[in-house]
Design a protein around this motif. Structure first.
Motif, PDB file in Angstrom:
ATOM      1  N   TYR A 242      -3.218   2.951   4.297  1.00 53.57           N
ATOM      2  CA  TYR A 242      -2.651   1.818   3.846  1.00 53.57           C
ATOM      3  C   TYR A 242      -3.130   0.283   4.153  1.00 53.57           C
ATOM      4  O   TYR A 242      -3.144   0.308   5.378  1.00 53.57           O
TER       5      TYR A 242
ATOM      6  N   LYS B 269       5.789   5.444   5.249  1.00 53.70           N
ATOM      7  CA  LYS B 269       5.953   5.146   6.730  1.00 53.70           C
ATOM      8  C   LYS B 269       6.855   6.082   7.421  1.00 53.70           C
ATOM      9  O   LYS B 269       6.575   6.661   8.546  1.00 53.70           O
TER      10      LYS B 269
ATOM     11  N   PRO C 294      -5.096   4.174   8.707  1.00 58.78           N
ATOM     12  CA  PRO C 294      -4.547   5.399   8.429  1.00 58.78           C
ATOM     13  C   PRO C 294      -2.900   5.415   8.769  1.00 58.78           C
ATOM     14  O   PRO C 294      -2.380   4.717   9.426  1.00 58.78           O
ATOM     15  N   LEU C 295      -2.170   5.876   7.572  1.00 57.73           N
ATOM     16  CA  LEU C 295      -0.723   5.826   7.407  1.00 57.73           C
ATOM     17  C   LEU C 295      -0.127   7.387   7.781  1.00 57.73           C
ATOM     18  O   LEU C 295       0.687   7.425   8.671  1.00 57.73           O
ATOM     19  N   ALA C 296      -0.924   8.288   7.304  1.00 50.49           N
ATOM     20  CA  ALA C 296      -0.550   9.450   7.415  1.00 50.49           C
ATOM     21  C   ALA C 296      -1.582  10.411   7.300  1.00 50.49           C
ATOM     22  O   ALA C 296      -2.625  10.131   6.840  1.00 50.49           O
TER      23      ALA C 296
ATOM     24  N   ALA D 285      -6.417   6.831  14.056  1.00 54.57           N
ATOM     25  CA  ALA D 285      -5.153   6.987  13.674  1.00 54.57           C
ATOM     26  C   ALA D 285      -4.010   7.343  14.663  1.00 54.57           C
ATOM     27  O   ALA D 285      -4.658   7.880  15.661  1.00 54.57           O
ATOM     28  N   SER D 286      -3.157   6.479  14.653  1.00 60.02           N
ATOM     29  CA  SER D 286      -2.091   6.493  15.866  1.00 60.02           C
ATOM     30  C   SER D 286      -1.507   8.003  15.873  1.00 60.02           C
ATOM     31  O   SER D 286      -1.388   8.504  14.819  1.00 60.02           O
TER      32      SER D 286
ATOM     33  N   ASP E  40       1.518   8.261  15.622  1.00 55.82           N
ATOM     34  CA  ASP E  40       2.868   7.972  14.604  1.00 55.82           C
ATOM     35  C   ASP E  40       2.089   8.585  13.177  1.00 55.82           C
ATOM     36  O   ASP E  40       3.012   9.498  12.762  1.00 55.82           O
ATOM     37  N   ALA E  41       0.949   8.081  13.087  1.00 53.57           N
ATOM     38  CA  ALA E  41       0.326   8.455  11.657  1.00 53.57           C
ATOM     39  C   ALA E  41      -0.007   9.999  11.497  1.00 53.57           C
ATOM     40  O   ALA E  41       0.396  10.458  10.571  1.00 53.57           O
TER      41      ALA E  41
END
Lengths: 190, 317
Positions: A118, A47, A122-124, A95-96, A98-99
């Protein structure tokens, strides 16, 4: 969800630590000949991107994180979200920013990126190590100055700004290393 | 399994260096009239050490164990009148794998009759100096190292102080169970990395870490284990004792180990009553030490991982 014991920890394994999904970076088994065995582990918090160090008793286990890497095509940005699509299933994910993080400056529509999911979201986003992009803006090229080794900033089609040799012109296509932002050479348009 | 896995993980060059190192070790002991002997690798009895697990095997329907060290066999030979002797062979430990560990490894273990730990420690330094070309040696007690690096006396500090020191400096996923665990954590995380270059000879361990060493009061009157460890650049290479020769005390330690194992739900393999019989018959006063040859080889050749000095580590074995 499955769990993993310290003797299964290896680089890239995704586990939960303190409520956050983490990727194991390094796992070192330490044991004094006549003492207890421990595992000194480095984990990247997926994160925040921060690397944690943590020591476990050998044989302890951590819950697996529901994290998976998928190759996805970048579609577009609607001003708030970046939209990606899985090429086989056509399933779309938003995806944001941030991601997406720093990867935003390398995103070219239609190209493939690694999207880390995750719990299904989308996390990254990770760009390929090398991308090929067109120069959209830079100072005029200086002919015959190739030996000098000077550089100038150039803006690429995705918005990234990289340092390029003086002789390059707007409209030329170059290959860039996304990990360092380094210019690698001219490329043929693909 | 990739196609490359038939291939050794060590280079041919590394394996040549390894052969030369083994030859030098044998020459060192030949010159000093320490005799090479062989003892069983497959045994009906196992170590009771609380933190060393044996690998089990089966022979004709009977449970047997792969030796975690040649110690018991060598001591039985000493009691039988063998005199100064060494073993250079394989030892096995369950669950030990990593950059510095392979479950099957090569161990050099030797015994010197009439010597104590202090004298044997110097011979270890001589051997290391010869094989590694290192002349810098620092000799200090376990207490002195703790005081130097952590300003903490490992024998007199309270459990609370030790736990606080651990908590302050090491990120743990668990709460240390006792004083012994705190000391092990500080040793592996704080002290080994701070030892510096050269050979470090560390002696006079806490009595609870005596294993098979005599426990004797030190100059400050603290009962300490007459045990030593040799490190090079913070890498643990050798562990030695002024050997326990008292069979009644040996039996008490076996029983205490097994009790420790039972309360933690760990295996309790049969201890070696033949060692007790040998001690009863009379083992000469002696000092003994075991030295990890693969790690020695890592240092001799400048290799960063044990896989680079073993032809076929467990993943390829």
């Amino acid at each position: 969800m499955a769990s993993y014991s310290t003797n299964e920890f290896k680089g890239g394994l995704k586990v939960m630590l303190d409520g956050d999904p983490c990727s194991i970076v390094e796992n070192e088994f330490v044991k004094p000949g006549k003492g207890q065995a421990f595992n000194r582990v480095k984990l990247r918090n997926l994160k925040t991107g921060r690397v944690w160090e943590r020591t476990f008793r050998s044989g302890e286990s951590l819950e697996a994180a529901d994290v998976m890497d998928r190759e996805m095509q970048y579609l577009y940005n609607d001003g708030e979200f970046f939209h990606f699509m899985e090429p086989e299933t056509f399933e779309q994910h938003q995806a944001s920013s941030d991601a997406v993080g720093d990867a935003a400056k390398w995103l070219k529509e239609q190209d493939l990126y690694t999207v880390t999911l995750y719990n299904g979201a989308p996390l990254a986003v990770t760009p390929p190590n090398h991308v090929i992009l067109k120069i959209t803006d830079t100072d005029p090229g200086v002919r015959g100055d190739t030996a000098q080794g000077g550089t100038k900033p150039a803006t690429l089609a995705t918005g990234a700004v990289v340092k390029v040799p003086l002789f390059l012109e707007i409209g030329e296509t170059i290959k860039v290393d996304t990990r360092t932002g380094e210019y690698l050479g001219r490329a043929k348009e693909e | 399994m990739t196609a490359d896995h038939w291939h050794p993980s060590a280079t041919i060059e590394a394996l040549r260096q390894r052969a030369a190192l083994l030859a030098k070790i044998r020459h060192f002991f030949y010159q000093r009239r320490v005799l090479e002997v062989e003892v069983p690798v497959l045994s009906q009895r196992a170590t009771s050490d609380p933190h060393i697990e044996s690998i089990t095997a089966e022979y004709s329907g009977v449970s047997t164990y792969l030796a975690t060290s040649p110690e018991f066999g060598l001591k039985r030979l000493l009691a039988a009148g063998m005199g100064d002797c060494y073993s250079l062979g394989k030892a096995f430990r369950q669950g030990e794998a990593g950059r510095r560990h392979n479950p099957e490894f090569t161990l050099l273990e030797w015994y010197r009759c009439g010597w104590d730990d202090r004298r044997l420690m110097l011979e270890v330094a001589e051997l290391l100096g010869l094989l590694l070309g290192i002349s810098r040696v620092q000799t200090l007690s376990y207490r002195a190292l703790f005081l130097r690096e952590l300003q903490l006396d490992p024998h007199s500090a309270s459990d609370k102080e030790l736990a606080a020191c651990v908590r302050r400096t090491i990120a743990l996923s668990f709460i240390p169970a006792d004083r012994a665990e705190c000391l092990d954590l500080l040793m592996s995380h704080r002290l080994e990395p701070a030892m510096g270059e050269g050979i470090t000879l560390l002696h006079d361990f806490p009595a609870h870490q005596a294993a098979l060493a005599k426990v004797v009061a030190d100059e400050q009157g603290t009962p300490v284990a007459r045990r030593f460890e040799a490190y090079v650049g913070g890498l643990e290479l050798a562990n030695g004792y002024w050997e326990l020769t008292d069979s009644a005390e040996q039996l008490r330690r076996f029983q205490a180990d097994l009790q420790y194992r039972r309360t933690r739900g760990r295996p309790t393999p049969p201890f070696d009553e033949r060692l007790l019989l040998a001690l009863q018959a009379g083992m000469p006063e002696c000092a003994g030490v075991a030295l990890g040859v693969d790690r020695l080889m890592m240092l001799a050749g400048g290799y960063g991982s044990i896989e680079e000095v073993i032809a076929f580590p467990i993943a390829r074995a």
